[in-house]
Design an enzyme around this catalytic site. Structure first.
Site, short mmCIF file in Angstrom:
data_model
loop_
_atom_site.label_atom_id
_atom_site.label_comp_id
_atom_site.label_asym_id
_atom_site.label_seq_id
_atom_site.Cartn_x
_atom_site.Cartn_y
_atom_site.Cartn_z
N LEU A 73 -19.38 -49.89 -28.92
CA LEU A 73 -20.83 -49.94 -28.74
C LEU A 73 -21.27 -48.54 -28.37
CD1 LEU A 73 -21.34 -53.21 -26.62
CD2 LEU A 73 -21.70 -52.93 -29.08
N ASP A 74 -22.45 -48.13 -28.82
CA ASP A 74 -22.98 -46.83 -28.44
C ASP A 74 -23.13 -46.76 -26.92
OD1 ASP A 74 -23.18 -46.23 -31.12
OD2 ASP A 74 -25.29 -46.79 -31.26
N LYS A 75 -23.14 -45.55 -26.40
CA LYS A 75 -23.23 -45.32 -24.96
C LYS A 75 -24.33 -46.16 -24.30
CE LYS A 75 -24.60 -41.75 -21.66
NZ LYS A 75 -25.19 -40.39 -21.51
N ARG A 122 -29.33 -49.51 -35.62
CA ARG A 122 -30.35 -48.50 -35.37
C ARG A 122 -30.81 -47.85 -36.68
NH1 ARG A 122 -27.37 -44.83 -31.07
NH2 ARG A 122 -29.37 -43.74 -31.05
#
Length: 320
Positions: free
Chosen positions: A137-139, A236
């Site tokens: 998962l992105d930060k 995104r």
């Protein structure tokens, strides 16, 4: 300590006449073919006691013996960082990742990552590639992740991800009012000029997302997105591609929009939302050893819930 791996198997007649690496991948299917090939080349996997090449033909009745060590995978350090663990057994661990936590050490994030936290919680993960992390998962994306605690579990989970049998469903708040759900089938690759960003492009890797509307507001939509593939920044990039970028997205967010005559609280909350409004809400997969289908869900984080509350109040004030 490295994990000691010892197995033996007799080659059945119906597998005779094939290459050693092909036969080994079928008889020891808890390990990846690339891993088995390394062990064959290192002399760790023998045929009737002899060291042979991965491409050599083997015959029914021969005995394969695997005697290997799964070496530590990196020079990472264990760090005592709190984890919100949703489920854990001897094979897998499912956690609810908070915003701000980087998953894997990289340039600029040498430590303080989820990987460092996992090594503290399960020291034996040093023997599993990437400390058992099979997807990221992105930060600043929150929500559910599964981690493999053994090499065998990792092989099975990676196989499920490749076969698209792991169900990952996210929730997002996007800019714009979506009228109906749909499917986005648009390949994603690394941006030509800005290497930290991804983009929809010809020649990119196949990427498919399915989205549906949960709740509409005056200028925003609460949506649910199901991933069919798992490309970097996929949701995104895809939602921005169809002109419904995520609230708070620093890379793909597009033009900032505020509902006309909105309250100062809502205006400030939209302006100051500290991250992309994206949460991995549901996770479903087959357990790597029992085969039982398992599912989990993680409640929406507080910042997400607060923004939804303000958007509802705004809608009710103006639409009634």
């Amino acid at each position: 300590m490295p994990e000691i791996i010892q197995h033996s198997a007799e080659i059945p007649s119906d597998l005779g006449g094939q290459r050693l690496d092909q036969v080994a991948a079928q008889l020891f299917d808890e390990y990846s073919r690339s891993r088995l090939t390394v062990w064959i080349k290192d002399g760790r996997l023998t045929v009737d006691g002899a060291v042979v090449r991965p491409r050599d033909i083997v015959h029914g009745g021969s005995v394969l013996v695997l005697n290997a060590e799964q070496e530590a995978q990196g020079e990472w350090i264990a760090q005592d960082i709190a984890l919100d663990i949703v489920y854990e057994d001897d094979q897998i661990l499912v956690l609810n990742k908070p915003a701000g936590l980087v998953v894997h050490p990289a340039v600029g994030h040498a430590d303080g990552t989820l990987l460092n936290a996992l090594l503290h919680h399960v020291p034996d993960l040093v023997n599993v590639p990437r400390a058992g992390i099979v997807h990221r998962l992105d930060k600043d994306t929150t929500g559910l992740m599964v981690v493999a605690k053994t090499l065998q579990a990792q092989t099975k989970l990676v196989d499920q991800l490749q076969k698209r049998s792991v169900s990952r469903i996210y929730e997002a708040i996007v800019i714009g009012v979506i009228t109906a759900g749909g499917k986005i089938n648009a390949p994603i690759g690394r941006h030509g000029q800005q290497r930290q960003r991804m983009a929809v492009m010809e020649g990119g890797k196949p990427a498919v997302s399915h989205y549906r509307v949960l709740e509409r507001f005056r200028l925003h939509t609460h949506t649910r997105v199901k991933l069919e593939t798992g490309r970097t920044h996929q949701i995104r990039v895809h939602m921005s591609h169809i002109n419904f970028p995520l609230v708070g997205d620093p890379a793909y967010g597009g033009r900032f929009r505020i509902p006309p005559a909105a309250s100062q609280t809502l205006v400030q909350s939209l302006k100051d939302f500290p991250r992309q409004a994206l949460h991995a809400r549901f996770l479903e997969l087959d357990h790597p050893t029992t085969g039982v289908r398992m599912k989990w869900q993680a409640p929406l984080p507080d910042d997400f819930v607060w923004l939804l509350t303000l958007l509802r109040q705004d809608r009710e004030a103006f639409i009634g």
